[in-house]
Design an enzyme around this catalytic site. Sequence first.
Site, PDB file in Angstrom:
ATOM      1  CG  ASP A  76      -1.803   1.239   1.378  1.00  0.00           C
ATOM      2  OD1 ASP A  76      -2.531   1.267   0.170  1.00  0.00           O
ATOM      3  OD2 ASP A  76      -1.687   1.949   2.344  1.00  0.00           O
ATOM      4  CD  GLU A 103      -2.513   2.775  -3.344  1.00  0.00           C
ATOM      5  OE1 GLU A 103      -3.651   3.357  -3.314  1.00  0.00           O
ATOM      6  OE2 GLU A 103      -1.881   2.587  -2.213  1.00  0.00           O
TER       7      GLU A 103
END
Length: 633
Positions: free
Chosen positions: A309, A362
């Site tokens: 993330d 990401e």
Amino acid sequence: MTPNPLPVDTFWIGETDAWLLAEGKHLRPWQKLGAHPTTLNGQAGVAFAVWAPAARQVDLTGDFNHWQPQPMRLRPECGVWELFVPGATVGHWYKFAVHGADGRTVMKADPYARQTELPPGNAACVCEPLRPSPAPQGPHRRDNAPMAIYEVHAGSWKRPGGWDVMPTWDDLARELVPYAAGLGFTHIELLPVNEHPFYASWGYQPTGLYAPTARHGSPEAFRRFVDAVHTAGLKLILDWVPAHFPTDEHALARFDGTALYEHADPREGFHRDWNTLIYNFGRHEVKNFLVGNALYWVEQHGVDGLRVDAVASMLYRDYSRPEGEWVPNRDGGRENYEAIAFLREVHEVLQREAPQAITLAEESTAFPQVTGAVQHGGLGFDHKWNMGWMHDTLAYFALDPVHRRWHHNKLTFSMVYAWSEDYVLPLSHDEVVHGKGSLLGKMSGDAWQQRANLRALYAWMYAHPGKKLLFMGAELAQPTEWNHDAELPWHLLGDPAHAGVQQLVRDLNHGYRDAPALHARDTDPHSFQWLVVDDADHSVLAFARYGQRVEDTVVVIANLTPVVRHGHRIGLPHGGAWRERLNTDAGLYGGSNVGNHGRVLADEQPMHGQTWSAAFTLPPLSVLWLQPEPPAA
């Protein structure tokens, strides 16, 4: 229970382990830090160890000593405090009382806890002994196998125990796994399962990186879920959050009374967007904590990959910071050299020790070689989320079709950079939260047109180069924004219009997996060819995807206006009969059943740079997939 009645020269952490921990080079730090049932000098008990180098003293408290503090011993060579407690055993609960360098005493949760109390409790539990670490299985290699990811928030997919009862890992093994497999997905990706005090953070503010959240059961139950995923022929990806951590006092923040895991300078150590703390990637013990954690989930729980993330926030020192409120790197630039080195080390370790595992980033910037090999200067990720594709494509489908002719490039621009990284096309949870509405709600038009647009969007995505990701509820054409406090609106499947979208997703998954042209050469620019790229006036696009054989070819045609186009001629790469493999306007999916009666014949009439072409009936707001029929025997 008496504290540590062992000879003073008997230690749980040996000299080699102490050296490796001090140097930040311990491959598996979880094997020594935390709580470990063991036998020392013939006595059965539990060895406890915690890193807190600046603490004045650390005491162990637990139900085995009636929560009375027992002083731990400092290993000054590595900053670790340790204590062996005879008679302590699996199932006992404990905390550390850290007398910090700042003069305060704070009850801290174990950073290496493998099981914790149900929040808001934060005690750690002594777990069963660790599994043996498996031997690496061959070299790491990337392939272009089909990857269709079903992204799931474990707490709100379905609540079989009642609307206010969290599902257990066994519930999810029993219901989620066969559902995802039945829809044809290849992977399940779970939003972070690490322990987190604030449920509404969805796990993105974790306090227990080594512990599956107690909301769904024990670590053993989580392993049963992983086993069920594998038994069903699926693979499991976990969201992983090494970028930042929350400020909760019981967790990592100022762990020993100093900025231990985080930077002391808030210009480096405080994340303004999320009010969280940023790991000090330049401190080798912190890097060891995180690198070890990546390997831990693969080795100890058997997960198949990690989606990392907020990578962009790690790569740049000025991320979301105004001028003058960030610290440049040693060369005066904005790149975070320490975070870059950390990410490369994660991949070096995983590719050496767990080569079967994959990683996904990401990452939303133009940082080069995110999926490049570490040895060639890349970060080492296997895949990168294609955020540009997602933004442009959703923006296009939100437009009234009358305006789409002026924004044709939103669908074509992605092919300019499609081969620069190994991409995943994400329609993720981020697009259906914080007032953004649902995917269905983003589509233009009345209710019928919205569903038609959504079906066309999905078929366009599944045919476009790149791996696929859908967040749960997308397959239901959910009309409302995702609500983490409730289960998905399963009642929608009683409406044929919504059931039709689910059927389309099932057929897309199976069609994508069965067609080598849609995945086998996914990173090869020669596998893609525009057939119609400039027909903005009609909002018609067409392209071909190529496999190794002529019969593998898939032609994709999109008509993104609500106008039926009869006799619309499009060039094709081969002559003969073409089978209409998929039509998003089929009545089965809730469409108007306009099409080509299942096939078209290409004749030798040049068009769009091709020798052959065929006249099509293009359904409204639709995407067609076609494949050449094999010649009759």
